[in-house]
Design an enzyme around this catalytic site. Structure first.
Site, mmCIF file in Angstrom:
data_model
loop_
_atom_site.group_PDB
_atom_site.id
_atom_site.type_symbol
_atom_site.label_atom_id
_atom_site.label_comp_id
_atom_site.label_asym_id
_atom_site.label_seq_id
_atom_site.Cartn_x
_atom_site.Cartn_y
_atom_site.Cartn_z
ATOM 1 N N GLU A 178 -1.606 -8.550 5.149
ATOM 2 C CA GLU A 178 -1.296 -8.630 6.585
ATOM 3 C C GLU A 178 -2.501 -8.246 7.450
ATOM 4 O O GLU A 178 -2.498 -8.486 8.651
ATOM 5 C CB GLU A 178 -0.083 -7.748 6.916
ATOM 6 C CG GLU A 178 -0.357 -6.259 7.102
ATOM 7 C CD GLU A 178 -0.636 -5.500 5.811
ATOM 8 O OE1 GLU A 178 -0.700 -6.117 4.732
ATOM 9 O OE2 GLU A 178 -0.802 -4.261 5.883
ATOM 10 N N CYS A 220 0.840 -1.204 0.000
ATOM 11 C CA CYS A 220 0.000 0.000 0.000
ATOM 12 C C CYS A 220 0.867 1.244 0.000
ATOM 13 O O CYS A 220 1.529 1.534 -0.988
ATOM 14 C CB CYS A 220 -0.981 -0.035 1.176
ATOM 15 S SG CYS A 220 -2.277 1.198 1.014
ATOM 16 N N HIS A 266 -3.783 -5.350 1.237
ATOM 17 C CA HIS A 266 -3.133 -5.597 2.528
ATOM 18 C C HIS A 266 -3.312 -7.034 3.002
ATOM 19 O O HIS A 266 -4.179 -7.294 3.848
ATOM 20 C CB HIS A 266 -3.765 -4.706 3.594
ATOM 21 C CG HIS A 266 -3.403 -3.275 3.523
ATOM 22 N ND1 HIS A 266 -2.234 -2.770 4.047
ATOM 23 C CD2 HIS A 266 -4.062 -2.213 3.015
ATOM 24 C CE1 HIS A 266 -2.180 -1.465 3.860
ATOM 25 N NE2 HIS A 266 -3.278 -1.095 3.227
#
Lengths: 980, 287
Positions: free
Chosen positions: B244, B117, B242
């Site tokens: 994560e 990002c 994302h």
């Protein structure tokens, strides 16, 4: 050296934003043909100039050359008809300008001095033909006169010179000593001083409201009589801040009538919590309640979570973006300032605004001066403000709501809340306890002090009127605060570099330092040490300024070097401004002169006690006159399209609700993306537990029955959490009262009943209040276009926010219907309770029967549903709330993108049955193979309504009432805010 | 029982270590100036089997931490400098003006770089992707989203090339949350990206068919549905979504529905999500 000013204009070669921006401007009624956006950086230097080559280097640093180009000191060649440039007024926070300055400093290894800077503005180049009136109106939708400067030029005026380079520098007349204020004046003048502020002989103007009443001013006069001197302006301003309604909550603290000598707060809120905690004994969930910046409950054996909900109403009325932004980053600091510093982990929002399709055209001044912003401008501004605050700070914002009522058209309500997470202990130190010791240094860390936000605390204690000060407007700088938050919560706290901490909110350091001084009984401040944004501020302004992004710390002298080194390495400004003492006094020096010397006792407890009298007249409202139509398809679609019931997903998706990686149940749920009543977030990695948040708010019940309104809000806040599987005994609640005209006995009578409702229902449910806030004067006084005086008061508004701990998030339940053939149940009874309902509002009436609540009965029901959910017997659950069972069924169907075949009992008129807002109810769906076991838990008050299946929502009573494709219901639900 | 008695002896971030042995190498995750996803990124790497230090960029500049001590450099998500002057631009300037030589040395070694990002935006501004010839010129831009503002929603992405990052991945399903993810470049650069198989991930529909630029499957208007690209040597990956943020099954948007389906089909629930594969691939490179 003369000031050297350069202007760098940045534009995209093909700007991706233009299509939506152009159509947006067209949708607001401006017939433009085209638009270009240009970002302008104005660089003002004094000690050196930049060469052409250096300016080109700077330009390159400010763009991406793949898609952007820049021009230096050269007008654009883009064809256009009108140029509108929007920049900031002097002193207004310019975050992009600050970043550009830092980039230039880093690139050339230099430091800008005071008076040098980079200032940003945006240039809108408009193609088309607009009348000068239209042009002015377009400019006013692009800018807010309280924070922005606007320059408009036609193509001819623009010529070959372009726009002028404007350097918005603050120039203040030096007023850098404290004045003595003579209080030996008659009561009329004294009252005027309280209302309008201290008279400033150098400007001939009043300085802005102290919001002190005559009794308070007499108490101050008596104190200084005994001291044998008159107060300084800074002492008076400081007392005004500390004693403000905003800080001391005088209405909640005062004795009321004959039956509440200890006042509403102690009797209705604090006593409820004390009683609940005592009854829960070993199972008490509270850690710190009411005393700290947030309230806190146990998360598990090693962690606690905090919650706090604030309002930022008056600033948001003037500058919705800045007001909402400072609201959310302000409540973030209530988390960082909890105990020794909790990490903000969930943001929460709530907006009460006027109908955005209306434009009430009201003015704060006569002769159409000082117009208020339209509800749509306010809505879009506050939505953006909270978004920027949360997004830039890396705090997810899953939870929130929006409520519309024309009575919020004069003054909106903006709620902002933050949940924090913190270990209970670190290295043997309890992190939820703190105390400054005498000898600790007072360190202020974060942003610098300017004139912004002066009189915020006293201003929000007064109703908005023509004299509302513009310095109350401020814009936050979330990145400065992010740096501050990170260094405190992720580093300094666990290195034990300070002993106490609090945030600078209302009243600035005057409140934070004096508040912390209570921990050790004294403080001594050297005010000239406070770092300023610009010179020329008077000591009283520095003392009470509410400039954002600052925390105050108590630092043991032996830890100072380590703290300062850490702060410096993280580029967070920190300054020692004094020390904590045990003198019993708050002493302030300014360049060697003592300008304030007040006993702490008097500062904190000297305000005269009040005894408030209330009155209450039960009003009767007309019942709407209607017959039930044969088919309810149209009615159901109309209900789903009501602004208070329809989708506001445009807000949810512009808020990052996934950062920090804890998303479990988000703001919209199911394939059909329907806004849920509660969200669930993991805040501790590796733990099975999660934090559930929900809320209840029923302003439409207030004028009918404020006691029941409180019951509805508490039940709804709790029920939202029960539906996702959070057990009742882990739930705590927060109260936010936003009242109006609180000097009127009838309004106080409503307040008293609502507060008594809070006590009764909180105790009945066993859910303690852990934090609360009130805002008592949400009234607008001004004029309409014909100069007729207008007063608009918000409806008495009580927000109950709930927080609870889910034991195992893998067992959490979402709201969407899931599998064809699942059984649909309603749990709880429906009776004719439509007073203040959305259905009656649709019919144009109010009614008188607000839903009642048997808390003991529903408490048992909630326990049984919690059991069923913990055994994973429930496929979906959704609380029935505003709009009743009919809209709840439709939302469950839309979320699941599945039809339902429903049969409702024939005992009640079908429309009233479907849209009654009776409390304590859920719609749940259950897999057929779980039927028996589910009913073993919930069978006593669960009734099967039908099954999930097909493409339509079919509702039958004695005959077919509704048979509408779910896709059409979805369209009705999502249409109203398309285009936002 | 008093609160004191209930407090467990030691409060720590309960991090789940990987069941596989931790590899000996370490990752450096940059932080500071508004980077905000460093903690969940650290968590993901540790779960995947790699120790990871969060290092403030000023500590790296001041030499308190050294890049040569690490094998994986991560620019995590965030809002560095509030996206002012273009997302990732100011942080990239900070890196270029202060850490450039160290970074070049790191890139010359057998090391990996991951930008997610805001991290991808920083990599793009530094020219670390696509980095055709190691001259590190800016060749692509992540422009404002076509809808003109930040948007947060779950998206599906699928590999568009077979490389060390995409190995074994069928689909990732994780959030985007950005205002500037609309990848743009010249036709020549696009052609090179395609020919050299540097497009790592593209936005797609749930059934893996292409998004074809259509909103919301392609959330930002990115050319050719590009969600992530690598450097020419494949060792640097920039990715807008994302992974994560959705390490676990319960982080997936549609998990409640999937759970019901699995239960009724007699399938037991996974703990981890498919998104962990990306981090496992990175760690696997060093194993």
């Amino acid at each position: 050296m003369e000031r050297c000013v350069h202007r760098i204009e940045v534009h995209y070669t093909a700007d991706p934003r233009l299509k939506t921006r152009t159509s947006r401007i067209r949708s607001l009624g401006f017939p433009i043909d085209g638009l270009h956006l240009i970002d302008v950086y104005t660089i003002a230097m004094q000690t050196r100039d930049f060469s052409g080559e250096e300016l080109a280097d700077i330009g390159t640093q400010l763009i991406n050359p793949v898609v952007q180009k820049f021009l230096i000191d050269t007008p654009t060649r883009i064809p256009f008809d009108y140029a509108i440039e929007v920049g900031f007024l002097p002193g207004v926070t310019d975050n992009v300008g600050t970043t550009a300055r830092q980039t230039i400093e880093d690139f050339f290894s230099l430091k800008f001095i005071e008076g040098e800077g980079v200032y940003t503005s945006q240039l809108f180049l408009v193609c088309g033909t607009l009348s000068s009136r239209e042009l002015g109106k377009l400019a006013s939708t692009l800018a807010n006169p309280l924070v922005n400067r606007v320059h408009i030029r036609t193509r001819a005026e623009y010529g070959d010179k372009g726009m002028e380079a404007v350097v918005p520098v603050v120039h203040l007349h030096e007023m850098t000593s404290a004045d003595i204020v003579d209080l030996d004046i008659d009561d009329t003048d004294l009252a005027r001083m309280g209302k309008e502020g201290i008279y400033d002989s150098s400007t001939g103007l009043r300085r802005g409201p102290l919001a002190l009443d005559l009794a308070q001013l007499h108490a101050i006069r008596d104190y200084f009589d005994a001291e044998m001197r008159w107060p300084t302006d800074i002492e008076l301003e400081s007392l005004a801040q500390t004693w403000s309604e905003h800080c001391k909550h005088t209405i909640f603290a005062s004795a009321m009538d004959d039956d509440l000598p200890r006042g509403l707060y102690k009797t209705c809120i604090q006593d409820a919590t004390n009683k609940i905690r005592a009854e829960k004994g070993d199972k008490d969930i509270c850690v710190t309640v009411f005393t700290d910046n947030s309230g806190s409950i146990i998360f598990d054996d090693t962690w606690l979570v905090t919650h706090k909900v604030e309002t930022h109403n008056s600033p948001s009325a003037l500058d919705p973006f800045g007001g909402a932004l400072t609201g959310i980053v302000g409540v973030n600091r209530d988390t960082i300032g909890f105990g020794l510093g909790a990490k903000p982990c969930i943001n929460f929002y709530g907006y009460c605004v006027g109908d955005p399709d209306t434009d009430p055209a009201l003015f704060r001044g006569r002769n159409k001066t000082n117009p208020i912003l339209s509800p749509r401008q306010i809505l879009e501004g506050v939505v953006r403000g909270v978004g920027v605050g949360g997004n830039c700070s890396g705090i997810p914002t899953p939870q929130g709501w929006c409520w519309f009522d024309e009575r919020y058209g004069g003054k909106p309500l903006v709620f902002a809340g933050t949940v924090g997470v913190m270990p209970l202990e670190h290295a043997g130190r309890k992190l939820y306890e703190k105390a400054a010791l005498p000898g600790d240094l007072i360190v202020v860390a974060g942003g610098r002090v300017g004139k912004d936000g002066i009189h915020g605390a006293t201003f929000s204690s007064e109703a908005l009127d023509p004299a509302s000060p513009v310095t109350a407007v401020q814009i936050g700088d979330p990145i400065t605060q992010k740096k501050l938050s990170d260094v405190i919560v992720k580093e300094a706290r666990d290195q034990e570099l300070y002993r106490s901490i609090t945030d600078n909110g209302a009243g600035g350091i005057s409140c934070s330092v004096a508040e912390m001084a209570k921990e050790c009984n004294g403080c001594h401040v050297y005010l000239d040490k406070v770092p300023l944004k610009y010179h020329g501020m008077a000591p009283w302004e520095i003392w009470i300024s509410e400039s954002q992004e600052r925390m105050t710390l108590a630092v043991p002298p032996e830890k100072l070097t380590a703290l300062m080194n850490l702060m410096q390495s993280r580029e967070v400004e920190a300054t020692v401004i004094g020390k904590f003492t045990d003198s019993g006094k708050c002493v302030v020096e300014w360049h060697g002169n003592v300008v304030m010397d007040i006993a702490l006792d008097f500062l904190h407890d000297g305000l005269p006690k009040k005894h408030l009298k209330t009155a209450y007249t039960k009003k009767t409202h007309p019942e709407p006159d209607s017959v039930c139509p044969d088919r309810l398809d149209l009615l159901l679609r109309s209900m789903l399209g009501r602004k208070n019931l329809c989708s506001k997903e445009f807000i949810s998706i512009q808020y990052d609700h996934t950062v920090q990686g804890g998303h479990v149940l988000g703001p919209v749920q199911g394939a059909g993306r329907v806004q849920a009543a509660a969200t669930l977030t993991k805040v501790v990695p590796g733990s099975k537990k999660g934090v559930g948040l929900s809320q209840g708010l029923f302003p439409s019940y207030a004028e009918i029955d404020p006691y029941r309104m409180a019951g509805a809000a508490i039940d709804t806040a709790i029920r939202g959490l029960i539906a996702i599987g959070v057990p009742l005994d882990t739930i705590a609640i927060l109260d936010n009262f936003c009242w109006c005209s609180s000097d009127e006995p009838e309004r106080l009578g409503q307040l008293k009943r609502a507060a008594q409702g809070c006590y009764d229902y909180a105790v009945a449910f066993g859910t303690p209040f852990i934090s609360g806030k009130d805002s008592m004067y949400n009234d607008f006084s001004g004029f309409d276009a014909d100069d007729n005086p207008v007063k608009i008061s918000v409806p008495p508004t009580l927000l109950i926010s709930s927080i609870g701990i889910h034991a195992d998030v893998t067992k959490a339940v979402s709201m969407d219907a899931k599998i064809e053939g699942d059984l649909v149940y309603v749990i709880g009874d429906t009776t004719e309770e439509l007073g203040g309902s959305e259905y009656f509002a649709l019919l144009g009436g109010t009614g008188n029967t607000v839903p009642g609540l048997d808390a003991v009965m529903v408490k048992a029901r909630y326990g049984r549903l919690t059991e069923a959910i913990s055994h994973e017997l429930v496929a979906s659950a959704f609380p029935v709330s505003h709009g009743g069972l009919g809209t709840a069924l439709a939302k469950v169907a839309i979320a699941g993108q599945r039809g339902m075949d429903i049969t409702i009992p024939a005992a009640m008129r079908p429309d009233l049955y479907l849209f009654s807002e009776s409390l304590g109810r859920f719609v749940v769906t259950v897999a057929p193979d779980h039927k028996r076991e589910f009913e073993r838990y919930c069978g006593t008050d669960a009734r099967i309504l039908g099954r999930v299946g097909g493409r339509n929502l079919r509702i039958t009573s004695e005959k077919l009432l509704v048979d509408t494709p779910v896709a059409e219901l979805e369209n009705a639900y999502k249409a109203p805010f398309r285009g936002y | 029982m008093t609160l004191d008695a209930r407090i467990a002896p030691r409060a720590t971030g309960a991090t789940q270590r990987s069941t596989l042995a931790m590899i000996g190498e370490k990752a450096l995750i940059l932080s500071g100036f508004g980077i905000n996803s460093e903690m969940e990124t650290q968590e993901a790497l540790i779960r995947a089997g790699m120790e990871a230090d969060i290092v403030h960029i000023n500590d790296l500049i001041a030499g308190r931490n050294r890049l040569p001590d690490y094998r994986l450099l991560v620019f995590p998500g965030g809002f560095s400098y509030g996206d002012d002057t273009g997302a990732g631009n100011a942080y990239a300037n900070r890196v270029r003006n202060n850490l450039w030589d160290d970074l070049l040395e790191f890139l010359d070694g057998d090391n990996l770089v991951l930008g997610i990002c805001n991290g991808f935006q920083i990599l793009a501004n530094l020219g670390l992707v696509p980095s055709f010839d190691r001259r590190y010129a800016r060749e692509i831009a992540l422009m404002p989203n076509r809808i003109g503002r930040l948007e947060c929603r779950y998206v599906s992405i699928k590999p568009a090339a077979d490389n060390l990052w995409t190995r074994g991945i069928e689909r990732l399903y994780c959030p985007v949350a950005h205002g500037e993810g609309n990848l743009s470049c010249s036709p020549e650069i696009l052609l090179r990206l395609k020919r050299q198989k540097q497009i790592a991930f593209t936005y797609c529909r749930e059934d893996l068919s292409p998004a074809y630029g259509e909103y919301p499957w392609n959330p930002n208007g990115s050319v050719e549905d590009i969600a992530g690209i690598t450097s020419a040597d494949g060792k640097v990956l920039g990715l807008m979504p994302h992974p994560e943020r959705a390490m676990e099954f319960v982080n997936l948007y549609d998990w409640p529905l999937r759970k019901e389906e699995m239960r009724r089909n007699g399938v037991s629930l996974p703990t981890e999500s498919m998104n962990m594969l990306l981090f496992r691939n990175a760690v696997e490179y060093f194993r």
